[in-house]
Design an enzyme around this catalytic site. Structure first.
Site, PDB file in Angstrom:
ATOM      1  N   ASP A  87       0.803  -1.223   0.000  1.00 21.39           N
ATOM      2  CA  ASP A  87       0.000   0.000   0.000  1.00 21.39           C
ATOM      3  C   ASP A  87       0.838   1.277   0.000  1.00 21.39           C
ATOM      4  OD1 ASP A  87       0.817  -0.292   2.598  1.00 21.39           O
ATOM      5  OD2 ASP A  87      -1.198  -0.299   3.464  1.00 21.39           O
ATOM      6  N   ASN A 126       8.464   1.862  11.375  1.00 22.85           N
ATOM      7  CA  ASN A 126       9.779   1.399  10.933  1.00 22.85           C
ATOM      8  C   ASN A 126       9.790   1.489   9.416  1.00 22.85           C
ATOM      9  OD1 ASN A 126      12.339   0.326  11.086  1.00 22.85           O
ATOM     10  ND2 ASN A 126      11.622  -1.790  10.965  1.00 22.85           N
ATOM     11  N   THR A 135       1.352   1.424  25.708  1.00 25.18           N
ATOM     12  CA  THR A 135       1.156   2.473  26.722  1.00 25.18           C
ATOM     13  C   THR A 135       1.371   3.882  26.146  1.00 25.18           C
ATOM     14  OG1 THR A 135       3.466   2.327  27.456  1.00 25.18           O
ATOM     15  CG2 THR A 135       1.886   0.914  28.596  1.00 25.18           C
ATOM     16  N   GLN A 160      -4.632  -0.651  19.159  1.00 24.80           N
ATOM     17  CA  GLN A 160      -4.391  -0.678  20.607  1.00 24.80           C
ATOM     18  C   GLN A 160      -5.717  -0.641  21.345  1.00 24.80           C
ATOM     19  OE1 GLN A 160      -1.646   1.873  22.491  1.00 24.80           O
ATOM     20  NE2 GLN A 160      -0.005   1.518  21.023  1.00 24.80           N
ATOM     21  N   TYR A 188      -8.010 -10.280  10.143  1.00 26.50           N
ATOM     22  CA  TYR A 188      -8.681  -9.698  11.305  1.00 26.50           C
ATOM     23  C   TYR A 188      -8.209 -10.547  12.492  1.00 26.50           C
ATOM     24  CZ  TYR A 188     -11.708  -7.355   7.881  1.00 26.50           C
ATOM     25  OH  TYR A 188     -12.183  -6.595   6.834  1.00 26.50           O
ATOM     26  N   ARG A 225       7.006  -5.429  10.154  1.00 23.72           N
ATOM     27  CA  ARG A 225       6.736  -5.932   8.810  1.00 23.72           C
ATOM     28  C   ARG A 225       8.002  -6.444   8.132  1.00 23.72           C
ATOM     29  NH1 ARG A 225       1.127  -5.740   8.026  1.00 23.72           N
ATOM     30  NH2 ARG A 225       0.462  -4.601   9.855  1.00 23.72           N
TER      31      ARG A 225
HETATM   32  N1  LIG Z   1      -4.408 -10.293  12.289  1.00 23.54           N
HETATM   33  C1  LIG Z   1      -4.022  -9.186  11.662  1.00 23.54           C
HETATM   34  N2  LIG Z   1      -4.845  -8.582  10.783  1.00 23.54           N
HETATM   35  C2  LIG Z   1      -4.449  -7.492  10.110  1.00 23.54           C
HETATM   36  C3  LIG Z   1      -3.177  -6.933  10.325  1.00 23.54           C
HETATM   37  C4  LIG Z   1      -2.316  -7.559  11.274  1.00 23.54           C
HETATM   38  O1  LIG Z   1      -1.182  -7.109  11.520  1.00 23.54           O
HETATM   39  N3  LIG Z   1      -2.761  -8.679  11.903  1.00 23.54           N
HETATM   40  N4  LIG Z   1      -2.807  -5.833   9.599  1.00 23.54           N
HETATM   41  C5  LIG Z   1      -3.841  -4.972   9.071  1.00 23.54           C
HETATM   42  C6  LIG Z   1      -3.290  -4.060   8.075  1.00 23.54           C
HETATM   43  S1  LIG Z   1      -2.116  -2.954   8.630  1.00 23.54           S
HETATM   44  C7  LIG Z   1      -3.724  -4.008   6.800  1.00 23.54           C
HETATM   45  S2  LIG Z   1      -3.158  -2.776   5.742  1.00 23.54           S
HETATM   46  C8  LIG Z   1      -4.725  -4.972   6.280  1.00 23.54           C
HETATM   47  C9  LIG Z   1      -4.383  -5.489   4.886  1.00 23.54           C
HETATM   48  O2  LIG Z   1      -5.454  -6.119   4.345  1.00 23.54           O
HETATM   49  P1  LIG Z   1      -5.399  -6.541   2.803  1.00 23.54           P
HETATM   50  O3  LIG Z   1      -4.772  -5.479   1.979  1.00 23.54           O
HETATM   51  O4  LIG Z   1      -6.743  -6.985   2.397  1.00 23.54           O
HETATM   52  O5  LIG Z   1      -4.343  -7.688   2.783  1.00 23.54           O
HETATM   53  P2  LIG Z   1      -4.481  -9.256   2.798  1.00 23.54           P
HETATM   54  O6  LIG Z   1      -5.411  -9.706   3.849  1.00 23.54           O
HETATM   55  O7  LIG Z   1      -3.102  -9.757   2.804  1.00 23.54           O
HETATM   56  O8  LIG Z   1      -5.229  -9.649   1.480  1.00 23.54           O
HETATM   57  C10 LIG Z   1      -4.980  -9.238   0.211  1.00 23.54           C
HETATM   58  C11 LIG Z   1      -5.529 -10.346  -0.691  1.00 23.54           C
HETATM   59  O9  LIG Z   1      -5.828  -9.775  -1.945  1.00 23.54           O
HETATM   60  C12 LIG Z   1      -5.245 -10.551  -2.968  1.00 23.54           C
HETATM   61  N5  LIG Z   1      -4.888  -9.627  -4.036  1.00 23.54           N
HETATM   62  C13 LIG Z   1      -3.795  -8.850  -4.115  1.00 23.54           C
HETATM   63  N6  LIG Z   1      -3.824  -8.119  -5.230  1.00 23.54           N
HETATM   64  C14 LIG Z   1      -4.975  -8.441  -5.873  1.00 23.54           C
HETATM   65  C15 LIG Z   1      -5.571  -8.002  -7.085  1.00 23.54           C
HETATM   66  O10 LIG Z   1      -5.021  -7.192  -7.826  1.00 23.54           O
HETATM   67  N7  LIG Z   1      -6.772  -8.533  -7.403  1.00 23.54           N
HETATM   68  C16 LIG Z   1      -7.396  -9.453  -6.632  1.00 23.54           C
HETATM   69  N8  LIG Z   1      -8.582  -9.906  -6.997  1.00 23.54           N
HETATM   70  N9  LIG Z   1      -6.839  -9.891  -5.470  1.00 23.54           N
HETATM   71  C17 LIG Z   1      -5.655  -9.392  -5.116  1.00 23.54           C
HETATM   72  C18 LIG Z   1      -4.079 -11.244  -2.358  1.00 23.54           C
HETATM   73  O11 LIG Z   1      -3.816 -12.459  -3.030  1.00 23.54           O
HETATM   74  C19 LIG Z   1      -4.518 -11.437  -0.909  1.00 23.54           C
HETATM   75  O12 LIG Z   1      -5.101 -12.682  -0.695  1.00 23.54           O
HETATM   76  O13 LIG Z   1      -4.828  -6.087   7.159  1.00 23.54           O
HETATM   77  C20 LIG Z   1      -5.041  -5.721   8.499  1.00 23.54           C
HETATM   78  N10 LIG Z   1      -5.297  -6.937   9.218  1.00 23.54           N
HETATM   79  N1  LIG Z   2       7.791  -4.780   2.997  1.00 22.82           N
HETATM   80  C1  LIG Z   2       6.647  -4.473   3.599  1.00 22.82           C
HETATM   81  N2  LIG Z   2       6.322  -3.184   3.793  1.00 22.82           N
HETATM   82  C2  LIG Z   2       5.156  -2.859   4.420  1.00 22.82           C
HETATM   83  C3  LIG Z   2       4.242  -3.848   4.823  1.00 22.82           C
HETATM   84  C4  LIG Z   2       4.632  -5.213   4.635  1.00 22.82           C
HETATM   85  O1  LIG Z   2       3.907  -6.152   5.026  1.00 22.82           O
HETATM   86  N3  LIG Z   2       5.825  -5.476   4.031  1.00 22.82           N
HETATM   87  N4  LIG Z   2       3.067  -3.498   5.379  1.00 22.82           N
HETATM   88  C5  LIG Z   2       2.601  -2.125   5.138  1.00 22.82           C
HETATM   89  C6  LIG Z   2       1.505  -1.815   6.041  1.00 22.82           C
HETATM   90  S1  LIG Z   2      -0.039  -2.363   5.595  1.00 22.82           S
HETATM   91  C7  LIG Z   2       1.665  -1.086   7.153  1.00 22.82           C
HETATM   92  S2  LIG Z   2       0.298  -0.677   8.069  1.00 22.82           S
HETATM   93  C8  LIG Z   2       2.966  -0.576   7.553  1.00 22.82           C
HETATM   94  C9  LIG Z   2       3.256  -0.920   9.012  1.00 22.82           C
HETATM   95  O2  LIG Z   2       4.563  -0.605   9.283  1.00 22.82           O
HETATM   96  P1  LIG Z   2       5.011  -0.015  10.683  1.00 22.82           P
HETATM   97  O3  LIG Z   2       4.128   1.169  11.000  1.00 22.82           O
HETATM   98  O4  LIG Z   2       6.440   0.233  10.623  1.00 22.82           O
HETATM   99  O5  LIG Z   2       4.584  -1.162  11.682  1.00 22.82           O
HETATM  100  P2  LIG Z   2       5.251  -2.538  12.069  1.00 22.82           P
HETATM  101  O6  LIG Z   2       6.382  -2.887  11.150  1.00 22.82           O
HETATM  102  O7  LIG Z   2       4.173  -3.531  12.165  1.00 22.82           O
HETATM  103  O8  LIG Z   2       5.791  -2.282  13.525  1.00 22.82           O
HETATM  104  C10 LIG Z   2       6.807  -1.335  13.738  1.00 22.82           C
HETATM  105  C11 LIG Z   2       7.183  -1.229  15.161  1.00 22.82           C
HETATM  106  O9  LIG Z   2       6.087  -1.018  16.023  1.00 22.82           O
HETATM  107  C12 LIG Z   2       6.566  -1.317  17.316  1.00 22.82           C
HETATM  108  N5  LIG Z   2       5.477  -1.433  18.278  1.00 22.82           N
HETATM  109  C13 LIG Z   2       4.727  -2.517  18.560  1.00 22.82           C
HETATM  110  N6  LIG Z   2       3.828  -2.226  19.520  1.00 22.82           N
HETATM  111  C14 LIG Z   2       4.012  -0.927  19.854  1.00 22.82           C
HETATM  112  C15 LIG Z   2       3.398  -0.056  20.781  1.00 22.82           C
HETATM  113  O10 LIG Z   2       2.478  -0.417  21.505  1.00 22.82           O
HETATM  114  N7  LIG Z   2       3.823   1.228  20.808  1.00 22.82           N
HETATM  115  C16 LIG Z   2       4.836   1.679  20.018  1.00 22.82           C
HETATM  116  N8  LIG Z   2       5.164   2.963  20.096  1.00 22.82           N
HETATM  117  N9  LIG Z   2       5.467   0.855  19.158  1.00 22.82           N
HETATM  118  C17 LIG Z   2       5.058  -0.425  19.068  1.00 22.82           C
HETATM  119  C18 LIG Z   2       7.322  -2.603  17.108  1.00 22.82           C
HETATM  120  O11 LIG Z   2       8.311  -2.786  18.104  1.00 22.82           O
HETATM  121  C19 LIG Z   2       7.899  -2.433  15.719  1.00 22.82           C
HETATM  122  O12 LIG Z   2       9.273  -2.150  15.763  1.00 22.82           O
HETATM  123  O13 LIG Z   2       4.000  -1.147   6.762  1.00 22.82           O
HETATM  124  C20 LIG Z   2       3.719  -1.139   5.364  1.00 22.82           C
HETATM  125  N10 LIG Z   2       4.895  -1.541   4.659  1.00 22.82           N
HETATM  126 MO   LIG Z   3      -1.640  -1.492   6.967  1.00 25.09          MO
END
Ligand SMILES: Nc1nc2c(c(=O)[nH]1)N[C@H]1C(S)=C(S)[C@@H](COP(=O)(O)OP(=O)(O)OC[C@H]3O[C@@H](n4cnc5c(=O)[nH]c(N)nc54)[C@H](O)[C@@H]3O)O[C@H]1N2
Ligand SMILES: Nc1nc2c(c(=O)[nH]1)N[C@H]1C(S)=C(S)[C@@H](COP(=O)(O)OP(=O)(O)OC[C@H]3O[C@@H](n4cnc5c(=O)[nH]c(N)nc54)[C@H](O)[C@@H]3O)O[C@H]1N2
Ligand SMILES: [Mo]
Ligand code: SF4
Length: 716
Positions: A12, A164, A211, A291, A414, A587
């Site tokens: 994203d 991060n 916290t 949180q 979820y 991540r």
């Molecule tokens: N338990 C738990 N849940 C979380 C999180 C977590 O840390 N822990 N993180 C949350 C966060 S930060 C985010 S951003 C969301 C992310 O939520 P989503 O962005 O929905 O990510 P995913 O659940 O990995 O699902 C993406 C799905 O879409 C499919 N896909 C990818 N590109 C395409 C496309 O072009 N077309 C179609 N049809 N399918 C495609 C992939 O194969 C994959 O199965 O999840 C949140 N949910």
């Molecule tokens: N390559 C790659 N890039 C990504 C993603 C990926 O899956 N892969 N995911 C994307 C998505 S959807 C998102 S939302 C972002 C997320 O990216 P970030 O916002 O960087 O989140 P995380 O990497 O999940 O966690 C980063 C830090 O949060 C700290 N942390 C955990 N709990 C707490 C807390 O309670 N308080 C504080 N202050 N810190 C805490 C952890 O120690 C960890 O070091 O990254 C995006 N970028």
């Molecule tokens: Mo996210």
């Protein structure tokens, strides 16, 4: 040789890329010169496109649910059958018995799914933005009436709560951070762990997990009591300052030191640095969205930005965009009756996200000429996910019997994964629109082959947060029978008698309709970004027309209108039995959420799900690097490979998000390709005790307790 602009959605960060084609070979580079290099994931697009695990034909499960005995069917047959089943569900259970979880940025058609749902009469839409930026959006709206966007160009102090960033971890922001630091900006990073970004910080505050709200409340205490706030801005533009001042008196730095583990002097010092800046920013970060104190934490950030005078200086509040058919306008929320809106699941228990919460802004929006419902992040009027899953499982307060997973791996993204699997098992119809046979798709009755970003023409952005229109052009043709999401929606709408609401024959006709207000067409405009006019720049679209330090919206929904601190912690758990505190995240560079683990070169860089644990626990558990460890909470257990990491605080565990093994056998009897064996969602509860009180967001960041056991061998 030709050049096209294409947006990568392998994550994203949504990088805009320039694609050059020569002799059928496409090369990609960043379109934005500030992004110094493209991350390796985008280069894998052809392998992803042609992968043997790619779904290329519509599939029907002819076995039991989760058995995955697939039969290829034609698009006509599959759409006929789904439409017929939907009609059956509506006739028997009502339209509200249809639920959809979607991530529109993954498929490229914001607003269109909501339009379909609004036309058939169901309010039960959910999106994973519930755990990512969506709740921030609700709190920003309650405070300023719209979302704030950090203005990096001016920033001289940056405050990060756990972000991060790296060249493969949201590079867009990483390169902005690097250039801000280069010109002398200060970074305050609040993270329990020493991450790559934390090691760049001028002040790294190693807070206790979960916290952050304690720290933020005491920052407000210092800013107010030391008169560091912007008196003019507060007097002219805010509501409720005196109440806020009274509220924060108990949250002294000494109090916060006990709650969050950062010493009082450091708290005072960093509060002064933040308030004393010319243009400080607190960019969005996901930690605040996951949180137990989520709403209060985000409220505190919003309050600080305002009282320190940064609004519309370094934190911009644009308001909804005009002059274009936005995703929200396309969604047509007026097509859904008030009676159906009132049935939205979550209205009773967690209303801020729902239509009920959103109705509070109507008068303010009307004043600036906006009469449709602006949906900031594709989730400002959505159902509450845990309440929807409960309705699917238990049929209370009413039954939900048909479910669509639209470019979202629902069971894994979820909390309470087993609860979602159970919910799926109680459905009459499950449809997945996918690129690969994800664990969610493995539980579907029909799997529809979606196109991927390189194969489609996309009008963006998919979320109405920034006042721009963007264009992404296809650089390859869809393989076999893969189709775009509009094709599916249009096909179902025609079969359900809704052609009038979906008059556009294909995605290009839809794009032209949306661009009509700008006097543009798809064919003439691609390759550019068109800025839009914000309807209310500088205005606050809240009920009082002010920045609400005391929230009238929260108050009228029955909540505390001021931020407060709640200690995390699992009720009734024996901490000696579950000695560790866990968080999900940190991540991984070579994958994205639950995606991309089937791409060989990426998987080789990170082949197993890693548990970070401090080496001080080594002897106690007879633990070694790469030992397989069973991690259990009171809800469930998963298996992870140990990584001894001395920057991970003792007594805490990092749980990775999104692990399954696409190469492994599929189906329920095979643990859904190991999703039930590895994914974080198995461990985290979505029961009320683990939810933020106001928005019902799940706490994945600190407070949940776990125990570990070293395994002799990994379960196969
Ligand atoms: N338990 C738990 N849940 C979380 C999180 C977590 O840390 N822990 N993180 C949350 C966060 S930060 C985010 S951003 C969301 C992310 O939520 P989503 O962005 O929905 O990510 P995913 O659940 O990995 O699902 C993406 C799905 O879409 C499919 N896909 C990818 N590109 C395409 C496309 O072009 N077309 C179609 N049809 N399918 C495609 C992939 O194969 C994959 O199965 O999840 C949140 N949910
Ligand atoms: N390559 C790659 N890039 C990504 C993603 C990926 O899956 N892969 N995911 C994307 C998505 S959807 C998102 S939302 C972002 C997320 O990216 P970030 O916002 O960087 O989140 P995380 O990497 O999940 O966690 C980063 C830090 O949060 C700290 N942390 C955990 N709990 C707490 C807390 O309670 N308080 C504080 N202050 N810190 C805490 C952890 O120690 C960890 O070091 O990254 C995006 N970028
Ligand atoms: Mo996210
Ligand atoms: S960071 Fe990489 S995967 Fe994410 S959008 Fe940019 S190029 Fe694609």
């Amino acid at each position: 040789m030709g050049r096209k602009n294409v947006t990568c959605t392998f994550c994203d960060n949504l990088c805009s890329l320039a694609a050059n084609t020569r002799d059928d070979c496409v090369s990609l580079r960043p379109a934005n010169p500030e992004i110094l290099q493209i991350c390796p994931k985008a280069h894998m697009w052809e392998e992803y496109q042609q992968h043997e695990l790619r779904i290329t034909k519509p599939l029907k499960n002819v076995g039991k649910r989760g058995e995955g005995i697939w039969e290829e069917v034609s698009w006509n047959t599959v759409l006929d059958e789904i439409a017929e089943k939907l009609q059956g569900v509506i006739a028997k259970w009502g339209a509200e018995a249809i639920g959809i979880s979607e991530c529109a940025i993954n498929h490229g058609f914001g607003g269109i799914t909501r339009r379909f749902m609004n036309c058939i009469g169901t309010p039960n839409y959910i999106a994973p933005q519930h755990l990512c930026m969506g709740n921030t959006a609700q709190v920003h709206r309650a405070t300023y009436g719209w979302y704030t966007t950090a203005n990096w160009d001016k920033a001289d102090v940056i405050v990060y709560f756990g972000q991060n960033r790296g060249s493969e971890l949201w590079p867009g922001e990483y390169f902005k951070l690097k250039s801000a630091l280069k010109r002398g900006a200060a970074l305050i990073e609040i993270d329990p762990k020493t991450t790559e970004t934390a090691s760049l910080a001028d002040h790294h505050l190693r807070i206790r997990y979960g916290t952050d709200t304690a720290l933020l409340l005491s920052w407000i205490n210092v800013v107010i009591n030391e008169n560091l706030y912007d008196e003019k801005f507060v007097a002219e533009n805010t509501y409720g300052f005196d109440d806020l001042k009274k509220r924060v008196q108990i949250y002294t730095p000494q109090w916060a030191e006990k709650a969050c583990g950062i010493n009082a002097e450091t708290i005072r010092l960093t509060a002064r640095i933040y308030a004393g800046a010319k243009a400080a920013i607190i960019p969005w970060g996901v930690v605040g969205d996951m949180q137990k104190n989520s709403t209060s934490m985000l409220r505190c950030q919003c309050i600080l930005r305002a009282i320190c005078g940064y609004i519309n200086v370094s934190e911009l509040v644009f308001g909804p965009a005009t002059g274009f058919i936005t995703n929200s306008e396309l969604a047509g929320f007026d097509l859904l009756s008030n009676e159906q809106k009132a049935k939205q699941l979550g209205t009773e228990n967690y209303p801020l996200f729902t239509f009920k919460g959103g109705s509070h802004y109507e008068a303010a929006l009307h004043e600036v000429g906006i009469d449709h419902y602006p949906d900031i992040l594709g989730c400002s009027c959505m159902a509450h996910p845990p309440t929807l899953f409960a309705a699917m499982r238990e049929e209370e307060p009413y039954a939900v019997k048909a479910f669509f997973a639209v470019a979202n791996n629902t069971i894994m993204s979820y909390a309470n994964q087993q609860g979602i699997v159970d919910a799926f098992m109680n459905q009459e119809l499950v449809v997945a629109f996918e690129n690969v046979m994800s664990p969610t798709a493995q539980l579907a009755d029909y799997v529809l082959p979606g196109d991927m970003w390189a194969e489609r023409d996309v009008l963006g952005p998919q979320l109405d947060v920034a006042p721009v229109v963007t264009f992404s052009e296809h650089i390859a043709c869809p393989v076999e029978e893969c189709k775009d999401w509009y094709y599916v929606v249009k096909g179902l709408a025609d079969r359900l008698g809704l052609s009038e609401q979906f008059p556009w024959q294909d995605s290009h006709a839809l794009h032209d309709y949306r661009l009509g207000k700008l006097d543009e067409t798809w064919n003439e405009s691609p390759g550019t970004v068109i800025p839009l006019t914000p309807a209310a720049f500088g205005k606050f679209l809240t009920p009082t027309g002010k920045v609400e330090l005391r929230s009238t919206v929260l108050e009228s929904l029955g909540y505390d209108p001021l931020p407060y601190y709640l200690e995390h912690g699992e009720e009734g758990v024996d901490e000696s039995e579950y000695p560790f505190v866990i968080f999900a995240g940190y991540r991984e560079r070579p994958n994205y959420n639950t995606c991309l683990r089937h791409i060989k070169a990426l998987r080789q860089r990170q082949s197993e799900p890693l548990l970070f644990i401090n080496p001080s626990h080594k002897d106690e558990y007879d633990l070694e690097e790469e030992s397989w460890v069973k991690v259990s909470t009171t809800l469930g257990s998963i298996e992870l490979m140990a990584h001894l990491d001395d920057t991970q605080p003792p007594g805490t565990l990092r749980i990775p998000h999104g692990w399954w093994k696409p190469e492994q056998p599929q189906g329920l009897s095979a643990d859904l390709s190991k999703a039930t064996q590895h994914n974080d969602g198995v461990l985290f509860s979505d029961a009320d005790w683990n939810l933020d009180k106001e928005q019902g967001v799940v706490n994945l960041r600190g407070g949940v307790r776990a125990k570990i056991e070293v395994l002799k061998t990994q379960r196969t």
